[in-house]
Motif scaffolding. Sequence first.
Motif, PDB file in Angstrom:
ATOM      1  N   ASN A 114      57.314  70.889  24.635  1.00  0.00           N
ATOM      2  CA  ASN A 114      57.751  69.771  24.521  1.00  0.00           C
ATOM      3  C   ASN A 114      58.980  69.403  23.472  1.00  0.00           C
ATOM      4  OD1 ASN A 114      56.326  68.235  26.530  1.00  0.00           O
ATOM      5  ND2 ASN A 114      54.306  68.526  25.115  1.00  0.00           N
ATOM      6  N   ALA A 115      59.520  68.380  23.098  1.00  0.00           N
ATOM      7  CA  ALA A 115      60.537  68.033  22.019  1.00  0.00           C
ATOM      8  C   ALA A 115      59.679  67.950  21.035  1.00  0.00           C
ATOM      9  CB  ALA A 115      61.280  67.046  22.843  1.00  0.00           C
ATOM     10  N   GLY A 116      60.321  68.269  19.559  1.00  0.00           N
ATOM     11  CA  GLY A 116      59.744  68.260  18.645  1.00  0.00           C
ATOM     12  C   GLY A 116      60.275  69.193  17.404  1.00  0.00           C
ATOM     13  N   LEU A 142      64.970  68.693  21.252  1.00  0.00           N
ATOM     14  CA  LEU A 142      65.165  69.944  22.228  1.00  0.00           C
ATOM     15  C   LEU A 142      63.752  70.358  22.820  1.00  0.00           C
ATOM     16  CD1 LEU A 142      67.265  71.949  23.576  1.00  0.00           C
ATOM     17  CD2 LEU A 142      66.421  73.388  21.329  1.00  0.00           C
ATOM     18  N   ALA A 143      63.790  70.258  24.208  1.00  0.00           N
ATOM     19  CA  ALA A 143      62.575  70.589  25.148  1.00  0.00           C
ATOM     20  C   ALA A 143      62.736  71.737  25.924  1.00  0.00           C
ATOM     21  CB  ALA A 143      61.817  69.515  25.724  1.00  0.00           C
ATOM     22  N   PHE A 144      61.910  72.684  26.081  1.00  0.00           N
ATOM     23  CA  PHE A 144      62.217  74.113  26.769  1.00  0.00           C
ATOM     24  C   PHE A 144      61.531  73.699  28.095  1.00  0.00           C
ATOM     25  CE2 PHE A 144      62.277  76.615  22.585  1.00  0.00           C
ATOM     26  CZ  PHE A 144      63.706  76.157  22.336  1.00  0.00           C
ATOM     27  N   ALA A 145      62.288  73.488  29.140  1.00  0.00           N
ATOM     28  CA  ALA A 145      61.892  73.101  30.698  1.00  0.00           C
ATOM     29  C   ALA A 145      61.957  74.311  31.490  1.00  0.00           C
ATOM     30  CB  ALA A 145      62.816  71.944  31.062  1.00  0.00           C
ATOM     31  N   PRO A 146      61.189  74.449  32.334  1.00  0.00           N
ATOM     32  CA  PRO A 146      61.126  75.629  33.490  1.00  0.00           C
ATOM     33  C   PRO A 146      62.598  75.685  34.043  1.00  0.00           C
ATOM     34  CG  PRO A 146      59.866  73.572  34.146  1.00  0.00           C
ATOM     35  CD  PRO A 146      60.335  73.104  32.931  1.00  0.00           C
ATOM     36  N   GLY A 147      62.946  76.630  34.208  1.00  0.00           N
ATOM     37  CA  GLY A 147      63.950  77.110  34.871  1.00  0.00           C
ATOM     38  C   GLY A 147      65.140  77.003  34.174  1.00  0.00           C
TER      39      GLY A 147
END
Length: 181
Positions: A114-116, A142-147
């Motif tokens: 999640n963003a943080g 900035l969040a790290f999303a799948p794909g």
Amino acid sequence: YTVSVSHGVDYASSLTTAKVSTTDFSVKLTPLTRRCSKLTFNFLPKDGSGITAANITAIGLTNMTTAPLTGSLNEELPLTGIGQDATLSLGKPTIPDANKPLEQSISTIVLLRNAGVCNLILSVEYNSGKAKTLSTPLPANLAFAPGFHYTFTVKMKGSLIEVASTVQPWTDKLFSTDMGG
């Protein structure tokens, strides 16, 4: 069914209800869906920095998702109630082009996030000098999303580092659903 996935694992899944029959031995598989994120860090000296040698001995990220994540097979990994307090060590980068020894790079696969607040931490020796530990925050939204593939360009100048990033779908086409008939 459930899966347990840690940082560094390239987890992708595909599920189909198709079955082999007595008259048709082929099954159309659905494309694999990536469930993690890929990060690439490219390091280079900033123009005019006076850096003639850079030995990056360690790279880390703070406030990463606590591993492992456990989720249902063929579904997005859950982040609800999961801590983001892990420090992730990425190791030591490589020099991808021998003709450009000051440019270094490292890639890894990480769990969703999640963003943080998240910090990039480097241990680096410039010009064969004393090692320095440098830290800079990554964007808090900035969040790290799948794909997705996140590429960070890190320009080094003494005790300062500048980070620029790009985000794009992770499409290196390493997977094929073709099982050879």
